[in-house]
Design a protein around this motif. Structure first.
Motif, PDB file in Angstrom:
ATOM      1  N   ARG A  35       0.853  -1.122   0.012  1.00 23.28           N
ATOM      2  CA  ARG A  35       0.085  -0.009  -0.051  1.00 23.28           C
ATOM      3  C   ARG A  35       0.878   1.262   0.074  1.00 23.28           C
ATOM      4  O   ARG A  35       1.311   1.463   0.905  1.00 23.28           O
ATOM      5  CB  ARG A  35      -0.927  -0.113   1.213  1.00 23.28           C
ATOM      6  CG  ARG A  35      -1.929  -1.162   1.311  1.00 23.28           C
ATOM      7  CD  ARG A  35      -2.638  -1.181   2.415  1.00 23.28           C
ATOM      8  NE  ARG A  35      -3.770  -2.235   2.484  1.00 23.28           N
ATOM      9  CZ  ARG A  35      -3.657  -3.604   2.988  1.00 23.28           C
ATOM     10  NH1 ARG A  35      -2.047  -4.085   2.976  1.00 23.28           N
ATOM     11  NH2 ARG A  35      -4.341  -4.482   2.904  1.00 23.28           N
ATOM     12  N   ASP A  36       1.079   1.907  -1.024  1.00 21.19           N
ATOM     13  CA  ASP A  36       1.801   2.886  -1.381  1.00 21.19           C
ATOM     14  C   ASP A  36       3.486   2.662  -0.840  1.00 21.19           C
ATOM     15  O   ASP A  36       4.065   3.415  -0.196  1.00 21.19           O
ATOM     16  CB  ASP A  36       1.378   4.026  -0.357  1.00 21.19           C
ATOM     17  CG  ASP A  36      -0.024   4.682  -1.133  1.00 21.19           C
ATOM     18  OD1 ASP A  36       0.107   4.706  -2.421  1.00 21.19           O
ATOM     19  OD2 ASP A  36      -0.718   5.300  -0.377  1.00 21.19           O
ATOM     20  N   LEU A  37       3.694   1.439  -1.362  1.00 15.59           N
ATOM     21  CA  LEU A  37       5.174   0.979  -0.904  1.00 15.59           C
ATOM     22  C   LEU A  37       6.091   1.703  -1.825  1.00 15.59           C
ATOM     23  O   LEU A  37       6.034   1.749  -2.783  1.00 15.59           O
ATOM     24  CB  LEU A  37       5.249  -0.433  -1.197  1.00 15.59           C
ATOM     25  CG  LEU A  37       6.590  -0.906  -0.739  1.00 15.59           C
ATOM     26  CD1 LEU A  37       6.443  -1.427   0.879  1.00 15.59           C
ATOM     27  CD2 LEU A  37       6.679  -2.709  -1.436  1.00 15.59           C
ATOM     28  N   PRO A  38       7.013   2.616  -1.048  1.00 12.81           N
ATOM     29  CA  PRO A  38       8.009   3.116  -1.648  1.00 12.81           C
ATOM     30  C   PRO A  38       9.010   2.435  -2.628  1.00 12.81           C
ATOM     31  O   PRO A  38       9.770   1.608  -2.083  1.00 12.81           O
ATOM     32  CB  PRO A  38       8.756   4.042  -0.855  1.00 12.81           C
ATOM     33  CG  PRO A  38       7.988   4.086   0.285  1.00 12.81           C
ATOM     34  CD  PRO A  38       7.215   2.607   0.373  1.00 12.81           C
ATOM     35  N   ARG A  54       1.533  -0.026 -11.636  1.00 12.62           N
ATOM     36  CA  ARG A  54       0.450   0.526 -11.258  1.00 12.62           C
ATOM     37  C   ARG A  54      -0.788  -0.095 -11.576  1.00 12.62           C
ATOM     38  O   ARG A  54      -2.084  -0.444 -11.083  1.00 12.62           O
ATOM     39  CB  ARG A  54       0.337   1.895 -11.845  1.00 12.62           C
ATOM     40  CG  ARG A  54       1.390   3.083 -11.350  1.00 12.62           C
ATOM     41  CD  ARG A  54       1.177   4.446 -11.653  1.00 12.62           C
ATOM     42  NE  ARG A  54       2.146   5.102 -11.097  1.00 12.62           N
ATOM     43  CZ  ARG A  54       3.135   5.733 -11.858  1.00 12.62           C
ATOM     44  NH1 ARG A  54       3.451   5.242 -12.984  1.00 12.62           N
ATOM     45  NH2 ARG A  54       3.984   6.607 -11.119  1.00 12.62           N
ATOM     46  N   GLY A  59      -2.561   1.230  -6.781  1.00  9.11           N
ATOM     47  CA  GLY A  59      -2.307   2.098  -5.234  1.00  9.11           C
ATOM     48  C   GLY A  59      -1.495   1.191  -4.235  1.00  9.11           C
ATOM     49  O   GLY A  59      -1.179   1.666  -3.256  1.00  9.11           O
ATOM     50  N   PHE A  61       1.884   0.855  -5.057  1.00 14.32           N
ATOM     51  CA  PHE A  61       3.529   1.209  -4.944  1.00 14.32           C
ATOM     52  C   PHE A  61       3.267   3.053  -5.170  1.00 14.32           C
ATOM     53  O   PHE A  61       2.605   3.732  -5.858  1.00 14.32           O
ATOM     54  CB  PHE A  61       4.092   0.793  -6.061  1.00 14.32           C
ATOM     55  CG  PHE A  61       4.416  -0.753  -5.889  1.00 14.32           C
ATOM     56  CD1 PHE A  61       5.264  -1.426  -5.161  1.00 14.32           C
ATOM     57  CD2 PHE A  61       3.493  -1.407  -6.796  1.00 14.32           C
ATOM     58  CE1 PHE A  61       5.467  -2.757  -5.208  1.00 14.32           C
ATOM     59  CE2 PHE A  61       3.549  -3.065  -6.558  1.00 14.32           C
ATOM     60  CZ  PHE A  61       4.515  -3.444  -5.968  1.00 14.32           C
ATOM     61  N   GLU A  62       4.259   3.427  -4.437  1.00  6.36           N
ATOM     62  CA  GLU A  62       4.534   4.787  -4.552  1.00  6.36           C
ATOM     63  C   GLU A  62       5.980   4.871  -5.507  1.00  6.36           C
ATOM     64  O   GLU A  62       7.057   4.743  -4.861  1.00  6.36           O
ATOM     65  CB  GLU A  62       4.790   5.711  -3.059  1.00  6.36           C
ATOM     66  CG  GLU A  62       5.157   7.072  -3.449  1.00  6.36           C
ATOM     67  CD  GLU A  62       5.328   7.593  -1.953  1.00  6.36           C
ATOM     68  OE1 GLU A  62       6.392   8.316  -1.606  1.00  6.36           O
ATOM     69  OE2 GLU A  62       4.376   7.746  -1.113  1.00  6.36           O
ATOM     70  N   THR A  64       9.025   6.498  -7.682  1.00  6.21           N
ATOM     71  CA  THR A  64       9.806   7.489  -8.189  1.00  6.21           C
ATOM     72  C   THR A  64      10.900   7.190  -9.147  1.00  6.21           C
ATOM     73  O   THR A  64      11.344   6.046  -9.029  1.00  6.21           O
ATOM     74  CB  THR A  64      10.649   7.997  -6.895  1.00  6.21           C
ATOM     75  OG1 THR A  64       9.531   8.233  -5.873  1.00  6.21           O
ATOM     76  CG2 THR A  64      11.464   9.411  -7.073  1.00  6.21           C
ATOM     77  N   GLU A 242       4.041  -0.138   5.465  1.00 11.95           N
ATOM     78  CA  GLU A 242       3.456   0.028   4.136  1.00 11.95           C
ATOM     79  C   GLU A 242       2.656  -1.353   3.598  1.00 11.95           C
ATOM     80  O   GLU A 242       1.873  -1.433   2.601  1.00 11.95           O
ATOM     81  CB  GLU A 242       4.064   0.414   3.016  1.00 11.95           C
ATOM     82  CG  GLU A 242       4.896   1.901   3.105  1.00 11.95           C
ATOM     83  CD  GLU A 242       6.022   1.787   4.106  1.00 11.95           C
ATOM     84  OE1 GLU A 242       6.603   3.100   4.518  1.00 11.95           O
ATOM     85  OE2 GLU A 242       6.277   0.849   4.658  1.00 11.95           O
ATOM     86  N   GLN A 246      -3.954   0.658   5.691  1.00 12.24           N
ATOM     87  CA  GLN A 246      -3.984   2.180   6.011  1.00 12.24           C
ATOM     88  C   GLN A 246      -5.322   2.796   6.652  1.00 12.24           C
ATOM     89  O   GLN A 246      -6.411   2.305   6.067  1.00 12.24           O
ATOM     90  CB  GLN A 246      -3.355   2.944   4.941  1.00 12.24           C
ATOM     91  CG  GLN A 246      -1.943   2.647   4.554  1.00 12.24           C
ATOM     92  CD  GLN A 246      -0.858   2.579   5.465  1.00 12.24           C
ATOM     93  OE1 GLN A 246      -1.184   3.367   6.678  1.00 12.24           O
ATOM     94  NE2 GLN A 246       0.002   1.891   5.665  1.00 12.24           N
TER      95      GLN A 246
END
Length: 319
Positions: A35-38, A54, A59, A61-62, A64, A242, A246
């Motif tokens: 859940r929004d794992l960087p 994605r 939802g 992975f976050e 970059t 994560e 959440q």
């Protein structure tokens, strides 16, 4: 309630509490998922990999994008990401930091289709991280016990403060020694790990002792509820914040067990990187507990008895 039904009522109440504890402790593990794992991506096909991630896990992975593999590995060492997808002519290479979370590394490695590089590996004597996770709960529990026992057996505030300080120092040194020297499952600097464990022990024991001093047995109950019933299952010591539903993963990092687990990993494996927020969280809990211990309680003034009415009683009038 009739006396003959009291044992049955007590047994039923304990079973209800047990069922609630089992459900609450098992629930995070049963809901484990990214859940929004960087993570970071790099290389010519980085955008395509990001789009695929994605699509597969909405939802989850976050993501970059970084410049090159060196920047990707630097993000892992700084605890800014759990994994990096490095693309190149031969395909995608997965870089992980299993020391940050063996569970995340295992989850991503099982799904990887190419080579895997462990940039910050977990200790070889504890490859799944289960030893560290198993040793963490006793440290939290004994810190709770220390705060409770000091509250119930030491009358003076000064004595309780001295006891909490002595316990935290010794607990940090002893706990780190067992993990470093006894089982050799915790790398890094011994004193750094001892400091992390001492701060955790101080946060928990001072919180229990402070609440117990301020509120009595009700305060001890509130402290145990926050640290054990809520804080422990949400600590993510065996997974990652994560991976929890959440906002519970984030809430767990605001409680001593979760912050302590994060700080210990940062101190042992990452030279302190990524541990600042956890250190401040533990410091805040310790400060509040110590303030409750040190601040004198305002006593209610004793009730002043009303003066007796000295007016002589009138004799009844003659008829």
């Amino acid at each position: 309630m009739q006396a003959k039904f009291r044992p049955l009522a007590i047994a039923a109440a304990i079973v209800l509490v047990q069922a609630a504890l089992v459900a609450f402790f098992a629930w995070p593990s049963l809901r484990t998922a990214p859940r929004d794992l960087p993570v970071v991506v790099t290389g010519p096909a980085g955008a395509a990999v990001a789009a695929e991630l994605r699509q597969k896990v909405p939802g989850g992975f976050e993501i970059t994008t970084v410049a090159d593999p060196a920047a990707a590995d630097r993000a892992l060492r700084d605890r800014e990401a759990y994994a990096a997808f490095v693309t190149g002519p031969t395909g995608v290479t997965l870089h992980v930091a299993s020391a940050a979370s063996p569970a995340v590394a295992s989850l991503l490695t099982q799904q990887a289709q190419g080579a895997v590089v462990d940039v910050v590996p977990v200790d070889a004597d504890d490859p799944r991280g289960s030893g560290l996770a198993s040793a963490f709960l006793p440290i939290v529990l004994t810190s709770m016990v220390a705060g409770i026992v000091l509250t119930l057996t030491v009358a003076s505030r000064t004595g309780r403060l001295a006891g909490v300080a002595a316990y935290a120092t010794l607990a940090g040194l002893a706990g780190a020694w067992v993990l470093h020297q006894g089982y050799d499952i915790l790398p890094g600097d011994y004193l750094a790990s001892a400091g992390a464990l001492a701060l955790l022990a101080l946060a928990v024991s001072a919180t229990l002792a402070g609440l117990g001093t301020a509120l009595g047995q009700a305060g001890l109950g509130v402290g145990a509820l926050l640290v054990f019933l809520v804080g422990n299952p949400l600590s993510a010591v065996a997974s990652a914040p994560e991976l929890l539903p959440q906002p519970w993963g984030a809430i767990g990092q605001l409680l001593p067990p979760g912050a302590g687990a994060t700080l210990l990993r940062s101190a042992a494996y990452f030279d302190g990187a990524g541990g600042a927020a956890a250190a401040w969280t533990l410091t805040a809990w310790a400060a509040v507990g110590l303030l409750l211990l040190a601040a004198p309680m305002r006593r209610r003034p004793a009730a002043t008895p009303e003066p007796a009415d000295e007016t002589p009683a009138l004799a009844p009038a003659d008829a």
